[in-house]
Write an enzyme that holds these catalytic residues in place. Structure first.
Site, PDB file in Angstrom:
ATOM      1  N   HIS A 123       0.250   0.483  -5.361  1.00  0.00           N
ATOM      2  CA  HIS A 123       1.096  -0.359  -5.858  1.00  0.00           C
ATOM      3  C   HIS A 123       1.532  -1.493  -5.140  1.00  0.00           C
ATOM      4  O   HIS A 123       1.866  -2.648  -5.710  1.00  0.00           O
ATOM      5  CB  HIS A 123       2.602   0.362  -6.168  1.00  0.00           C
ATOM      6  CG  HIS A 123       3.489   0.365  -4.940  1.00  0.00           C
ATOM      7  ND1 HIS A 123       3.705   1.518  -4.061  1.00  0.00           N
ATOM      8  CD2 HIS A 123       4.189  -0.505  -4.207  1.00  0.00           C
ATOM      9  CE1 HIS A 123       4.262   1.388  -3.123  1.00  0.00           C
ATOM     10  NE2 HIS A 123       4.767  -0.011  -3.099  1.00  0.00           N
ATOM     11  N   ASP A 153      -1.497   6.962  -4.921  1.00  0.00           N
ATOM     12  CA  ASP A 153      -0.934   5.733  -4.838  1.00  0.00           C
ATOM     13  C   ASP A 153      -1.439   5.130  -3.410  1.00  0.00           C
ATOM     14  O   ASP A 153      -0.759   4.641  -2.560  1.00  0.00           O
ATOM     15  CB  ASP A 153       0.721   5.908  -4.605  1.00  0.00           C
ATOM     16  CG  ASP A 153       1.212   4.512  -4.521  1.00  0.00           C
ATOM     17  OD1 ASP A 153       0.746   3.412  -5.029  1.00  0.00           O
ATOM     18  OD2 ASP A 153       2.237   4.265  -3.806  1.00  0.00           O
ATOM     19  N   GLY A 224       9.134  -3.402   1.580  1.00  0.00           N
ATOM     20  CA  GLY A 224       8.233  -4.122   2.424  1.00  0.00           C
ATOM     21  C   GLY A 224       7.690  -3.281   3.539  1.00  0.00           C
ATOM     22  O   GLY A 224       6.468  -3.641   3.850  1.00  0.00           O
ATOM     23  N   ASN A 225       8.265  -1.935   3.571  1.00  0.00           N
ATOM     24  CA  ASN A 225       7.485  -1.044   4.142  1.00  0.00           C
ATOM     25  C   ASN A 225       6.216  -0.019   3.908  1.00  0.00           C
ATOM     26  O   ASN A 225       5.492   0.471   4.218  1.00  0.00           O
ATOM     27  CB  ASN A 225       8.557   0.087   4.862  1.00  0.00           C
ATOM     28  CG  ASN A 225       9.255  -0.251   6.116  1.00  0.00           C
ATOM     29  OD1 ASN A 225      10.310  -0.508   6.128  1.00  0.00           O
ATOM     30  ND2 ASN A 225       8.429  -0.265   7.107  1.00  0.00           N
ATOM     31  N   SER A 226       6.201  -0.395   2.306  1.00  0.00           N
ATOM     32  CA  SER A 226       5.150   0.186   1.707  1.00  0.00           C
ATOM     33  C   SER A 226       3.864  -0.168   2.160  1.00  0.00           C
ATOM     34  O   SER A 226       3.322  -1.136   2.546  1.00  0.00           O
ATOM     35  CB  SER A 226       5.364  -0.192   0.060  1.00  0.00           C
ATOM     36  OG  SER A 226       6.092   0.266  -0.563  1.00  0.00           O
ATOM     37  N   LEU A 281      -8.594  22.972  -9.959  1.00  0.00           N
ATOM     38  CA  LEU A 281      -8.671  24.518 -10.005  1.00  0.00           C
ATOM     39  C   LEU A 281      -8.391  24.582 -11.452  1.00  0.00           C
ATOM     40  O   LEU A 281      -8.856  25.720 -11.857  1.00  0.00           O
ATOM     41  CB  LEU A 281      -7.597  24.765  -9.216  1.00  0.00           C
ATOM     42  CG  LEU A 281      -7.271  26.231  -8.750  1.00  0.00           C
ATOM     43  CD1 LEU A 281      -8.840  26.606  -8.277  1.00  0.00           C
ATOM     44  CD2 LEU A 281      -6.430  26.729  -7.846  1.00  0.00           C
ATOM     45  N   GLY A 282      -8.090  23.902 -12.271  1.00  0.00           N
ATOM     46  CA  GLY A 282      -7.883  24.133 -13.667  1.00  0.00           C
ATOM     47  C   GLY A 282      -6.743  25.037 -14.215  1.00  0.00           C
ATOM     48  O   GLY A 282      -6.893  25.969 -14.847  1.00  0.00           O
TER      49      GLY A 282
END
Length: 487
Positions: A123, A153, A224-226, A281-282
Protein backbone atom coordinates in the site's frame (compact mmCIF):
# COMPACT_ATOMS: atom_id res chain seq x y z
CA UNK A 1 -20.67 2.23 29.96
CA UNK A 2 -19.52 4.08 26.87
CA UNK A 3 -18.87 1.90 23.78
CA UNK A 4 -15.67 2.66 21.85
CA UNK A 5 -15.09 1.25 18.39
CA UNK A 6 -11.62 -0.08 17.56
CA UNK A 7 -10.22 0.33 14.10
CA UNK A 8 -7.62 -1.55 12.12
CA UNK A 9 -5.66 1.05 10.26
CA UNK A 10 -4.12 -0.14 7.00
CA UNK A 11 -1.98 2.29 5.06
CA UNK A 12 0.38 3.75 7.52
CA UNK A 13 1.75 6.25 5.06
CA UNK A 14 1.46 9.94 5.87
CA UNK A 15 -1.10 11.20 3.37
CA UNK A 16 -1.16 14.69 1.92
CA UNK A 17 -4.32 16.80 2.00
CA UNK A 18 -5.25 15.18 -1.30
CA UNK A 19 -5.88 11.95 0.60
CA UNK A 20 -8.90 11.25 2.73
CA UNK A 21 -8.56 12.37 6.33
CA UNK A 22 -9.54 8.86 7.33
CA UNK A 23 -6.45 7.37 5.76
CA UNK A 24 -5.49 4.02 7.18
CA UNK A 25 -2.24 3.35 9.05
CA UNK A 26 0.14 0.46 9.25
CA UNK A 27 2.61 -0.64 11.84
CA UNK A 28 5.21 -3.24 12.54
CA UNK A 29 5.85 -6.19 14.76
CA UNK A 30 8.60 -7.58 16.88
CA UNK A 31 11.30 -10.16 16.95
CA UNK A 32 13.20 -11.73 19.83
CA UNK A 33 16.51 -10.52 21.01
CA UNK A 34 19.20 -12.39 22.84
CA UNK A 35 18.06 -13.35 26.36
CA UNK A 36 18.89 -10.71 28.92
CA UNK A 37 20.12 -11.43 32.43
CA UNK A 38 17.23 -11.22 34.88
CA UNK A 39 17.01 -7.77 36.42
CA UNK A 40 19.45 -6.25 33.92
CA UNK A 41 18.36 -3.56 31.40
CA UNK A 42 18.46 -4.45 27.69
CA UNK A 43 20.92 -2.40 25.60
CA UNK A 44 19.25 -1.52 22.28
CA UNK A 45 21.93 0.85 20.98
CA UNK A 46 23.67 -1.82 18.88
CA UNK A 47 20.41 -2.76 17.16
CA UNK A 48 19.59 0.90 16.50
CA UNK A 49 23.04 1.54 15.01
CA UNK A 50 22.59 -1.43 12.65
CA UNK A 51 19.03 -0.59 11.63
CA UNK A 52 19.00 3.17 11.11
CA UNK A 53 21.25 3.27 7.99
CA UNK A 54 19.20 0.51 6.33
CA UNK A 55 15.72 2.00 6.87
CA UNK A 56 14.70 4.48 4.16
CA UNK A 57 12.07 7.15 3.70
CA UNK A 58 9.81 6.61 0.67
CA UNK A 59 7.97 9.51 -0.97
CA UNK A 60 4.96 8.52 -3.10
CA UNK A 61 3.53 10.69 -5.87
CA UNK A 62 0.48 9.95 -7.99
CA UNK A 63 0.10 12.62 -10.65
CA UNK A 64 -3.17 14.37 -11.44
CA UNK A 65 -5.13 12.48 -14.08
CA UNK A 66 -8.12 13.09 -16.32
CA UNK A 67 -10.90 10.53 -15.96
CA UNK A 68 -14.16 10.03 -17.78
CA UNK A 69 -17.13 9.50 -15.45
CA UNK A 70 -20.86 9.05 -16.01
CA UNK A 71 -23.20 11.60 -14.43
CA UNK A 72 -26.97 11.87 -14.20
CA UNK A 73 -28.59 14.35 -16.58
CA UNK A 74 -31.95 16.12 -16.26
CA UNK A 75 -33.34 18.09 -19.23
CA UNK A 76 -35.12 20.49 -16.81
CA UNK A 77 -31.88 21.32 -15.02
CA UNK A 78 -32.64 23.11 -11.77
CA UNK A 79 -36.29 23.74 -12.65
CA UNK A 80 -38.36 23.77 -9.43
CA UNK A 81 -41.33 21.36 -9.55
CA UNK A 82 -42.78 21.33 -6.00
CA UNK A 83 -45.91 19.36 -6.93
CA UNK A 84 -44.16 16.73 -9.07
CA UNK A 85 -46.26 17.50 -12.16
CA UNK A 86 -43.50 16.37 -14.46
CA UNK A 87 -42.61 13.16 -12.62
CA UNK A 88 -39.16 11.95 -13.67
CA UNK A 89 -38.64 13.83 -16.93
CA UNK A 90 -36.34 11.43 -18.75
CA UNK A 91 -33.29 11.45 -16.52
CA UNK A 92 -30.36 10.14 -18.50
CA UNK A 93 -26.60 9.76 -18.24
CA UNK A 94 -23.74 11.50 -19.92
CA UNK A 95 -19.99 11.28 -19.75
CA UNK A 96 -17.93 14.04 -18.22
CA UNK A 97 -14.20 14.66 -17.95
CA UNK A 98 -12.95 15.20 -14.40
CA UNK A 99 -9.48 15.95 -13.06
CA UNK A 100 -8.26 13.87 -10.15
CA UNK A 101 -5.97 15.73 -7.72
CA UNK A 102 -2.28 15.01 -7.33
CA UNK A 103 -1.66 12.69 -4.40
CA UNK A 104 1.39 12.51 -2.20
CA UNK A 105 2.22 10.26 0.72
CA UNK A 106 5.19 8.86 2.53
CA UNK A 107 6.20 5.64 4.19
CA UNK A 108 9.23 3.56 5.02
CA UNK A 109 11.26 0.73 3.52
CA UNK A 110 14.14 -1.58 4.44
CA UNK A 111 17.28 -2.17 2.38
CA UNK A 112 17.78 -5.94 2.27
CA UNK A 113 20.73 -6.14 -0.15
CA UNK A 114 23.68 -3.91 -0.92
CA UNK A 115 22.73 -3.70 -4.61
CA UNK A 116 19.56 -1.68 -3.94
CA UNK A 117 16.66 -4.05 -3.22
CA UNK A 118 14.20 -2.57 -0.72
CA UNK A 119 11.19 -4.20 0.94
CA UNK A 120 8.14 -2.14 1.86
CA UNK A 121 4.35 -2.50 2.02
CA UNK A 122 2.25 -2.85 -1.11
CA UNK A 123 0.00 0.00 0.00
CA UNK A 124 3.02 2.33 0.27
CA UNK A 125 3.71 2.05 -3.48
CA UNK A 126 0.38 0.97 -4.99
CA UNK A 127 -0.64 3.33 -7.82
CA UNK A 128 2.50 5.46 -7.60
CA UNK A 129 3.74 7.33 -10.66
CA UNK A 130 6.94 8.39 -8.88
CA UNK A 131 8.83 6.90 -5.94
CA UNK A 132 11.71 8.73 -4.27
CA UNK A 133 13.85 6.94 -1.70
CA UNK A 134 15.86 8.95 0.82
CA UNK A 135 18.57 7.20 2.82
CA UNK A 136 19.56 7.95 6.38
CA UNK A 137 22.56 9.92 5.06
CA UNK A 138 20.19 12.07 2.94
CA UNK A 139 21.13 10.57 -0.43
CA UNK A 140 18.12 10.42 -2.77
CA UNK A 141 17.28 7.88 -5.49
CA UNK A 142 14.38 7.27 -7.83
CA UNK A 143 12.97 3.79 -7.27
CA UNK A 144 11.27 1.30 -9.58
CA UNK A 145 8.75 -1.33 -8.53
CA UNK A 146 10.11 -4.86 -9.06
CA UNK A 147 6.94 -6.58 -7.92
CA UNK A 148 4.08 -6.41 -5.44
CA UNK A 149 1.86 -8.85 -3.58
CA UNK A 150 -1.45 -7.47 -2.36
CA UNK A 151 -2.31 -10.72 -0.56
CA UNK A 152 0.48 -10.20 1.98
CA UNK A 153 0.74 -6.40 1.56
CA UNK A 154 4.39 -6.60 0.57
CA UNK A 155 6.32 -4.95 -2.26
CA UNK A 156 9.87 -5.11 -3.59
CA UNK A 157 11.37 -1.97 -5.09
CA UNK A 158 14.88 -1.17 -6.31
CA UNK A 159 17.22 1.80 -6.60
CA UNK A 160 20.22 2.02 -8.92
CA UNK A 161 22.99 2.05 -6.32
CA UNK A 162 25.69 -0.19 -4.91
CA UNK A 163 27.33 -0.79 -1.55
CA UNK A 164 24.22 0.24 0.34
CA UNK A 165 23.85 -0.49 4.09
CA UNK A 166 21.65 -3.63 4.11
CA UNK A 167 19.99 -4.95 7.25
CA UNK A 168 20.70 -8.63 8.07
CA UNK A 169 17.55 -10.79 7.97
CA UNK A 170 16.73 -12.78 11.07
CA UNK A 171 14.39 -15.72 11.63
CA UNK A 172 11.02 -14.45 12.87
CA UNK A 173 10.03 -18.02 13.66
CA UNK A 174 12.45 -17.94 16.59
CA UNK A 175 10.82 -14.90 18.15
CA UNK A 176 9.47 -15.35 21.65
CA UNK A 177 6.72 -13.43 23.38
CA UNK A 178 8.31 -10.95 25.77
CA UNK A 179 11.47 -10.31 23.72
CA UNK A 180 12.57 -6.74 23.13
CA UNK A 181 12.35 -5.31 19.63
CA UNK A 182 12.78 -1.97 17.88
CA UNK A 183 10.41 -0.35 15.42
CA UNK A 184 12.38 1.81 12.97
CA UNK A 185 10.72 4.10 10.44
CA UNK A 186 9.60 7.59 9.50
CA UNK A 187 6.37 8.45 11.37
CA UNK A 188 4.79 11.80 10.46
CA UNK A 189 7.81 12.44 8.17
CA UNK A 190 10.06 12.43 11.25
CA UNK A 191 12.85 10.51 9.55
CA UNK A 192 14.97 7.85 11.25
CA UNK A 193 12.79 7.33 14.31
CA UNK A 194 13.36 4.43 16.70
CA UNK A 195 10.89 3.13 19.29
CA UNK A 196 11.15 0.07 21.52
CA UNK A 197 8.78 -2.52 22.92
CA UNK A 198 8.31 -6.23 23.39
CA UNK A 199 6.73 -8.96 21.31
CA UNK A 200 3.19 -9.06 22.70
CA UNK A 201 1.91 -12.01 20.67
CA UNK A 202 2.60 -14.03 17.52
CA UNK A 203 0.52 -15.41 14.64
CA UNK A 204 -2.22 -12.80 14.95
CA UNK A 205 -4.94 -12.83 12.29
CA UNK A 206 -6.85 -9.58 11.80
CA UNK A 207 -8.69 -10.20 8.53
CA UNK A 208 -6.88 -7.34 6.80
CA UNK A 209 -4.93 -9.36 4.20
CA UNK A 210 -5.50 -12.60 2.33
CA UNK A 211 -2.48 -14.18 4.01
CA UNK A 212 -1.41 -12.97 7.43
CA UNK A 213 0.30 -14.13 10.61
CA UNK A 214 1.24 -10.88 12.29
CA UNK A 215 3.79 -10.32 15.01
CA UNK A 216 2.17 -8.09 17.64
CA UNK A 217 4.30 -5.55 19.49
CA UNK A 218 3.80 -2.61 21.82
CA UNK A 219 6.58 -0.51 20.25
CA UNK A 220 5.08 2.88 19.34
CA UNK A 221 4.16 3.10 15.64
CA UNK A 222 2.30 5.82 13.74
CA UNK A 223 1.53 7.07 10.25
CA UNK A 224 4.62 6.79 8.07
CA UNK A 225 5.98 3.68 9.82
CA UNK A 226 4.45 1.47 7.11
CA UNK A 227 7.13 -0.63 5.47
CA UNK A 228 9.66 0.06 8.19
CA UNK A 229 11.73 -2.46 10.11
CA UNK A 230 11.01 -4.54 13.17
CA UNK A 231 14.44 -5.38 14.57
CA UNK A 232 15.65 -7.68 17.36
CA UNK A 233 18.43 -6.77 19.80
CA UNK A 234 21.00 -8.44 17.54
CA UNK A 235 20.23 -5.88 14.84
CA UNK A 236 18.39 -8.34 12.59
CA UNK A 237 15.26 -7.67 10.57
CA UNK A 238 12.42 -9.84 11.88
CA UNK A 239 9.34 -8.06 10.53
CA UNK A 240 7.96 -5.38 8.21
CA UNK A 241 5.62 -2.76 9.71
CA UNK A 242 2.13 -3.67 8.67
CA UNK A 243 -0.82 -2.67 10.83
CA UNK A 244 -1.88 -0.39 13.68
CA UNK A 245 -4.70 -1.24 16.05
CA UNK A 246 -6.19 1.99 17.29
CA UNK A 247 -9.39 3.73 18.36
CA UNK A 248 -8.17 7.09 17.11
CA UNK A 249 -5.96 6.52 14.05
CA UNK A 250 -2.82 7.16 16.11
CA UNK A 251 -0.76 4.81 18.23
CA UNK A 252 -2.81 3.42 21.10
CA UNK A 253 -0.94 0.37 22.31
CA UNK A 254 -0.37 -2.32 19.69
CA UNK A 255 1.15 -2.64 16.26
CA UNK A 256 1.55 -5.57 13.89
CA UNK A 257 4.30 -6.65 11.53
CA UNK A 258 4.64 -9.14 8.68
CA UNK A 259 7.16 -11.79 9.77
CA UNK A 260 10.31 -12.43 7.77
CA UNK A 261 9.21 -16.05 7.23
CA UNK A 262 6.54 -14.69 4.88
CA UNK A 263 8.66 -11.81 3.55
CA UNK A 264 11.56 -14.03 2.46
CA UNK A 265 9.36 -16.21 0.25
CA UNK A 266 7.56 -13.24 -1.33
CA UNK A 267 10.85 -11.48 -2.15
CA UNK A 268 12.41 -14.66 -3.55
CA UNK A 269 9.39 -15.39 -5.76
CA UNK A 270 9.22 -11.85 -7.11
CA UNK A 271 12.91 -11.98 -8.04
CA UNK A 272 12.67 -15.42 -9.68
CA UNK A 273 9.21 -15.42 -11.23
CA UNK A 274 7.99 -11.82 -11.21
CA UNK A 275 5.16 -12.71 -8.83
CA UNK A 276 4.42 -14.89 -5.84
CA UNK A 277 3.99 -18.63 -6.45
CA UNK A 278 1.31 -19.50 -3.92
CA UNK A 279 0.77 -23.12 -2.84
CA UNK A 280 -2.80 -23.82 -1.76
CA UNK A 281 -4.11 -26.52 0.53
CA UNK A 282 -7.61 -26.20 -0.91
CA UNK A 283 -9.59 -25.90 2.31
CA UNK A 284 -11.72 -23.38 4.16
CA UNK A 285 -11.26 -23.45 7.90
CA UNK A 286 -11.20 -21.66 11.22
CA UNK A 287 -9.38 -21.92 14.53
CA UNK A 288 -10.68 -25.08 16.20
CA UNK A 289 -11.26 -23.34 19.52
CA UNK A 290 -13.34 -20.66 17.81
CA UNK A 291 -15.48 -23.30 16.12
CA UNK A 292 -15.94 -25.13 19.41
CA UNK A 293 -16.95 -21.88 21.16
CA UNK A 294 -19.47 -21.10 18.40
CA UNK A 295 -21.06 -24.53 18.81
CA UNK A 296 -21.21 -24.24 22.58
CA UNK A 297 -22.89 -20.84 22.27
CA UNK A 298 -25.68 -22.69 20.45
CA UNK A 299 -25.89 -25.25 23.27
CA UNK A 300 -24.48 -27.99 21.06
CA UNK A 301 -22.35 -30.85 22.34
CA UNK A 302 -18.85 -30.79 20.86
CA UNK A 303 -16.13 -33.42 20.94
CA UNK A 304 -13.59 -33.24 18.13
CA UNK A 305 -11.06 -35.27 20.06
CA UNK A 306 -8.79 -32.21 20.18
CA UNK A 307 -9.16 -28.54 21.23
CA UNK A 308 -6.38 -26.92 19.19
CA UNK A 309 -5.68 -26.80 15.49
CA UNK A 310 -7.51 -25.72 12.32
CA UNK A 311 -11.07 -26.96 11.95
CA UNK A 312 -11.74 -27.89 8.30
CA UNK A 313 -15.10 -26.52 7.23
CA UNK A 314 -14.95 -27.19 3.48
CA UNK A 315 -12.61 -29.04 1.13
CA UNK A 316 -12.06 -28.23 -2.56
CA UNK A 317 -12.53 -31.60 -4.32
CA UNK A 318 -9.75 -30.71 -6.79
CA UNK A 319 -7.32 -29.36 -4.20
CA UNK A 320 -4.35 -30.79 -2.34
CA UNK A 321 -6.40 -31.14 0.85
CA UNK A 322 -8.75 -33.59 -0.85
CA UNK A 323 -5.72 -35.56 -2.07
CA UNK A 324 -4.59 -35.75 1.56
CA UNK A 325 -7.92 -37.29 2.55
CA UNK A 326 -9.12 -34.24 4.47
CA UNK A 327 -12.85 -33.93 4.99
CA UNK A 328 -15.21 -31.43 6.56
CA UNK A 329 -15.05 -31.74 10.34
CA UNK A 330 -11.39 -32.78 10.45
CA UNK A 331 -8.85 -30.82 12.50
CA UNK A 332 -5.31 -30.14 11.21
CA UNK A 333 -2.88 -30.32 14.13
CA UNK A 334 0.57 -30.21 12.49
CA UNK A 335 2.41 -29.90 9.17
CA UNK A 336 5.83 -31.46 8.67
CA UNK A 337 6.02 -31.98 12.41
CA UNK A 338 5.34 -28.29 13.18
CA UNK A 339 2.47 -27.88 15.64
CA UNK A 340 -0.49 -25.91 14.26
CA UNK A 341 -2.86 -24.37 16.81
CA UNK A 342 -4.65 -21.78 14.65
CA UNK A 343 -5.29 -20.67 11.08
CA UNK A 344 -2.67 -17.88 11.14
CA UNK A 345 0.06 -20.43 11.88
CA UNK A 346 -1.16 -22.60 9.01
CA UNK A 347 -1.16 -19.61 6.65
CA UNK A 348 2.34 -18.60 7.71
CA UNK A 349 3.73 -22.07 7.07
CA UNK A 350 1.93 -22.45 3.74
CA UNK A 351 3.24 -19.03 2.67
CA UNK A 352 6.76 -20.51 2.65
CA UNK A 353 5.79 -23.24 0.15
CA UNK A 354 5.45 -23.39 -3.62
CA UNK A 355 3.29 -25.54 -5.89
CA UNK A 356 5.02 -28.90 -6.31
CA UNK A 357 6.41 -28.97 -2.75
CA UNK A 358 5.52 -32.01 -0.66
CA UNK A 359 4.24 -31.71 2.91
CA UNK A 360 3.06 -34.16 5.55
CA UNK A 361 -0.18 -33.27 7.31
CA UNK A 362 -1.26 -34.63 10.67
CA UNK A 363 -4.98 -34.32 11.32
CA UNK A 364 -7.75 -35.72 13.49
CA UNK A 365 -10.60 -37.52 11.74
CA UNK A 366 -13.43 -38.91 13.86
CA UNK A 367 -11.17 -38.51 16.93
CA UNK A 368 -8.42 -40.59 15.32
CA UNK A 369 -5.05 -39.13 14.33
CA UNK A 370 -3.97 -39.63 10.71
CA UNK A 371 -0.98 -38.62 8.60
CA UNK A 372 -0.83 -37.94 4.88
CA UNK A 373 1.92 -36.77 2.54
CA UNK A 374 0.75 -34.71 -0.44
CA UNK A 375 2.01 -32.53 -3.28
CA UNK A 376 0.79 -28.92 -3.11
CA UNK A 377 -0.97 -27.28 -6.05
CA UNK A 378 -1.46 -23.76 -7.38
CA UNK A 379 -4.79 -21.98 -7.81
CA UNK A 380 -5.27 -23.64 -11.19
CA UNK A 381 -5.01 -27.14 -9.73
CA UNK A 382 -1.55 -28.07 -11.03
CA UNK A 383 2.08 -27.75 -9.94
CA UNK A 384 3.33 -25.47 -12.73
CA UNK A 385 4.74 -21.97 -12.38
CA UNK A 386 1.95 -19.40 -12.65
CA UNK A 387 2.83 -16.30 -14.64
CA UNK A 388 0.74 -13.22 -15.28
CA UNK A 389 -0.28 -12.96 -18.90
CA UNK A 390 0.20 -9.68 -20.73
CA UNK A 391 -2.09 -8.05 -23.27
CA UNK A 392 -0.01 -9.68 -26.01
CA UNK A 393 -1.59 -13.07 -25.30
CA UNK A 394 -4.83 -11.81 -26.83
CA UNK A 395 -3.12 -11.18 -30.18
CA UNK A 396 -5.01 -7.99 -31.00
CA UNK A 397 -4.86 -4.21 -31.11
CA UNK A 398 -7.44 -2.02 -29.36
CA UNK A 399 -8.71 1.54 -29.09
CA UNK A 400 -11.33 3.24 -26.96
CA UNK A 401 -14.58 3.86 -28.82
CA UNK A 402 -15.39 7.28 -30.23
CA UNK A 403 -18.28 9.58 -29.38
CA UNK A 404 -19.76 8.77 -32.80
CA UNK A 405 -19.75 5.04 -31.99
CA UNK A 406 -21.40 5.71 -28.63
CA UNK A 407 -24.12 7.74 -30.29
CA UNK A 408 -24.65 5.26 -33.13
CA UNK A 409 -24.79 2.14 -30.92
CA UNK A 410 -26.46 3.86 -27.93
CA UNK A 411 -23.71 2.74 -25.56
CA UNK A 412 -21.64 4.71 -23.05
CA UNK A 413 -18.36 2.81 -23.04
CA UNK A 414 -16.31 0.07 -24.65
CA UNK A 415 -13.00 -0.82 -26.30
CA UNK A 416 -12.92 -1.72 -29.98
CA UNK A 417 -10.84 -4.54 -31.46
CA UNK A 418 -9.16 -2.85 -34.43
CA UNK A 419 -6.84 -5.68 -35.51
CA UNK A 420 -6.73 -9.43 -34.83
CA UNK A 421 -3.51 -11.42 -35.14
CA UNK A 422 -2.73 -14.95 -34.00
CA UNK A 423 -3.70 -15.27 -30.35
CA UNK A 424 -6.45 -15.99 -27.87
CA UNK A 425 -9.09 -13.69 -29.43
CA UNK A 426 -8.70 -15.19 -32.91
CA UNK A 427 -8.94 -18.71 -31.48
CA UNK A 428 -12.14 -17.74 -29.65
CA UNK A 429 -13.68 -16.29 -32.83
CA UNK A 430 -13.57 -12.57 -32.00
CA UNK A 431 -13.12 -10.44 -35.12
CA UNK A 432 -12.06 -6.90 -35.96
CA UNK A 433 -14.69 -4.29 -35.10
CA UNK A 434 -16.10 -6.12 -32.09
CA UNK A 435 -16.50 -3.77 -29.10
CA UNK A 436 -15.64 -5.25 -25.70
CA UNK A 437 -17.83 -3.88 -22.91
CA UNK A 438 -17.37 -6.39 -20.09
CA UNK A 439 -14.80 -8.99 -19.10
CA UNK A 440 -15.63 -11.39 -16.27
CA UNK A 441 -18.56 -9.12 -15.36
CA UNK A 442 -16.23 -6.11 -14.96
CA UNK A 443 -16.89 -2.97 -17.01
CA UNK A 444 -14.28 -2.24 -19.68
CA UNK A 445 -13.76 1.41 -20.57
CA UNK A 446 -10.04 1.58 -21.36
CA UNK A 447 -7.22 -0.60 -22.66
CA UNK A 448 -5.75 -0.51 -19.14
CA UNK A 449 -8.95 -2.17 -17.92
CA UNK A 450 -8.35 -5.07 -20.31
CA UNK A 451 -4.71 -5.36 -19.22
CA UNK A 452 -5.69 -5.50 -15.55
CA UNK A 453 -8.37 -8.14 -16.10
CA UNK A 454 -6.07 -10.30 -18.23
CA UNK A 455 -3.46 -10.31 -15.46
CA UNK A 456 -6.02 -11.17 -12.80
CA UNK A 457 -7.61 -13.98 -14.77
CA UNK A 458 -4.31 -15.53 -15.87
CA UNK A 459 -3.34 -16.34 -12.27
CA UNK A 460 -6.81 -17.32 -11.05
CA UNK A 461 -8.33 -20.76 -10.55
CA UNK A 462 -10.26 -20.31 -13.80
CA UNK A 463 -7.85 -18.65 -16.32
CA UNK A 464 -10.57 -17.65 -18.77
CA UNK A 465 -11.91 -14.29 -19.98
CA UNK A 466 -15.70 -14.23 -20.29
CA UNK A 467 -16.16 -11.38 -22.76
CA UNK A 468 -19.38 -9.51 -23.51
CA UNK A 469 -19.73 -6.86 -26.16
CA UNK A 470 -21.41 -5.63 -29.30
CA UNK A 471 -20.71 -5.77 -33.04
CA UNK A 472 -20.82 -2.64 -35.28
CA UNK A 473 -24.31 -3.76 -36.39
CA UNK A 474 -25.59 -3.62 -32.82
CA UNK A 475 -25.69 -7.40 -32.41
CA UNK A 476 -24.47 -8.57 -29.01
CA UNK A 477 -21.73 -11.16 -28.64
CA UNK A 478 -20.50 -13.43 -25.84
CA UNK A 479 -17.20 -15.32 -25.84
CA UNK A 480 -15.13 -17.51 -23.52
CA UNK A 481 -11.42 -16.88 -24.12
CA UNK A 482 -9.05 -19.37 -22.40
CA UNK A 483 -5.63 -18.03 -21.37
CA UNK A 484 -3.85 -21.38 -21.36
CA UNK A 485 -0.62 -19.94 -22.78
CA UNK A 486 -0.20 -17.92 -19.57
CA UNK A 487 0.63 -21.04 -17.52
Amino acid sequence: MKNLKSYLITAACVMSIAFSAGAFIQVNAAQPAAPAVAGQPVDLTYAADKALPAVVHIKYVQNAKTKTVEVETNPFGDFFDPFGFFGNPGNGRRQQQVQTPKKEASGSGVIISTDGYIVTNNHVVDGADELTVTLNDNREFSATIVGTDKTTDLALIKVAAKDLPALPIGDSDKLKVGEWVLAVGNPFNLTSTVTAGIVSAKARSLGANGVESFIQTDAAINQGNSGGALVNTRGELVGINAMLYSQTGSYAGYGFAIPTTIMNKVVDDIKKYGQVQRALLGIMGVDAHKWIDSQKSQNKEVDLGVNEGVYVDKVDPDGAGADAGLDGGDVITSIDGKKITKMAELQEYMATKRPGDKITITYVHNKKTKNSTITLKNAQGNTGVVKQADLDILGANFREITDEQKEHLKINYGVEVIKVNNGALKTAGITRGFIIQKINDETVKTIDDIQKLVKEASTSKDPVLYIQGVYPTGKKGYFAVPLEESK
